[in-house]
Design an enzyme around this catalytic site. Sequence first.
Site, PDB file in Angstrom:
ATOM      1  N   LEU A  33       0.810  -1.223   0.000  1.00 55.25           N
ATOM      2  CA  LEU A  33       0.000   0.000   0.000  1.00 55.25           C
ATOM      3  C   LEU A  33       0.846   1.277   0.000  1.00 55.25           C
ATOM      4  CD1 LEU A  33      -2.776  -1.030   2.557  1.00 55.25           C
ATOM      5  CD2 LEU A  33      -2.740  -1.323   0.075  1.00 55.25           C
ATOM      6  N   HIS A  34       0.270   2.311  -0.610  1.00 52.05           N
ATOM      7  CA  HIS A  34       0.904   3.634  -0.673  1.00 52.05           C
ATOM      8  C   HIS A  34      -0.180   4.688  -0.509  1.00 52.05           C
ATOM      9  CE1 HIS A  34      -0.745   3.577  -4.698  1.00 52.05           C
ATOM     10  NE2 HIS A  34      -0.038   2.491  -4.986  1.00 52.05           N
ATOM     11  N   HIS A  37      -3.592   4.261  -2.338  1.00 50.05           N
ATOM     12  CA  HIS A  37      -4.574   3.389  -1.669  1.00 50.05           C
ATOM     13  C   HIS A  37      -5.194   4.112  -0.466  1.00 50.05           C
ATOM     14  CE1 HIS A  37      -1.681   0.247  -3.351  1.00 50.05           C
ATOM     15  NE2 HIS A  37      -2.820  -0.107  -3.894  1.00 50.05           N
ATOM     16  N   GLY A 149      -9.361   3.713  -7.983  1.00 51.09           N
ATOM     17  CA  GLY A 149      -8.527   4.816  -8.466  1.00 51.09           C
ATOM     18  C   GLY A 149      -8.618   5.016  -9.969  1.00 51.09           C
TER      19      GLY A 149
END
Length: 285
Positions: A33-34, A37, A149
């Site tokens: 995750l970044h 997210h 996204g």
Amino acid sequence: MIIIKQAVRLQEYLTQQAGRGLISGFVPTMGALHQGHLSLIAESRKHAGITVCSIFVNPTQFNDPKDFDKYPKTLEQDILLLEKAGTDILFLPSVNEMYPEGLTNLEHYDLGYLETILDGKFRPGHFQGVCQVMYRLLKLVDPDLLFMGQKDYQQCMVVKRLLAIMESKTKLVPSPTVRESSGLAMSSRNMRLSADQRSEAVDISKILQFIKENLRSQSLPALKADATEKLQQSGFRVDYVEICNADTLEPLESWDGKTPLVALVAAFLGDIRLIDNMILTEIGG
Ligand code: AMP
């Protein structure tokens, strides 16, 4: 945050929670995750009373087994990030849990032309895999709102089509692409880039910006050819540079000056495939 690994447990828990009458939001991910997210989690928390996130690296959507094997995994850190972001439930299923009948003879979804263009063309079977896992996840979670996204523009359109096929009540809420300060679109695959590749990768967002700035001075084929050449000169192996109708994703060879446009790029640096896109005709653009 509650972590649930079994589908039946998730369903039990969500059934209990349904009595509270909260709007439910769902953020499906493949982990590593970044901030991209986490922006979806934040968006869900803004609109929903209960936020479910899933982490599942879905084998059926990888047309390249090496890409699947090398997909980054940072589960401990992911759990900390999700906890801190205020996620209510993390669903963490195994492959067996998601595909109890195995990975062959899976459903086929009629995605029409969406499957023959762009990533549909260059990653055969990819969007069928996306639908196979999303169908299962959506049946389980049955959220009011689904947060995804725009970084994966075509995926959003495919999932919208899947929701229509399922006659689902779930509403898809697309969220803007989160970028590094350099312009590079955040992606789990960026973790695999070397320091040099990471600075080269910025050229994808620069090319999208170049297309946007030159939209009115060049024809679409000339723009696409220019952009492709520039990427190749920077060391990319280009799958596609396309300019499409932003509503339908139909690739265009000319522009009437009114149709909303999106430019999309897929290109490799070494064996790492990066995608990005930019709306070209938003107000002020
Ligand atoms: P993934 O883990 O790559 O399958 O992505 C899970 C969700 O996060 C998808 O809906 C992606 O479109 C979204 N996502 C990935 N990268 C970004 C980004 N840079 N900005 C916003 N959303 C993103």
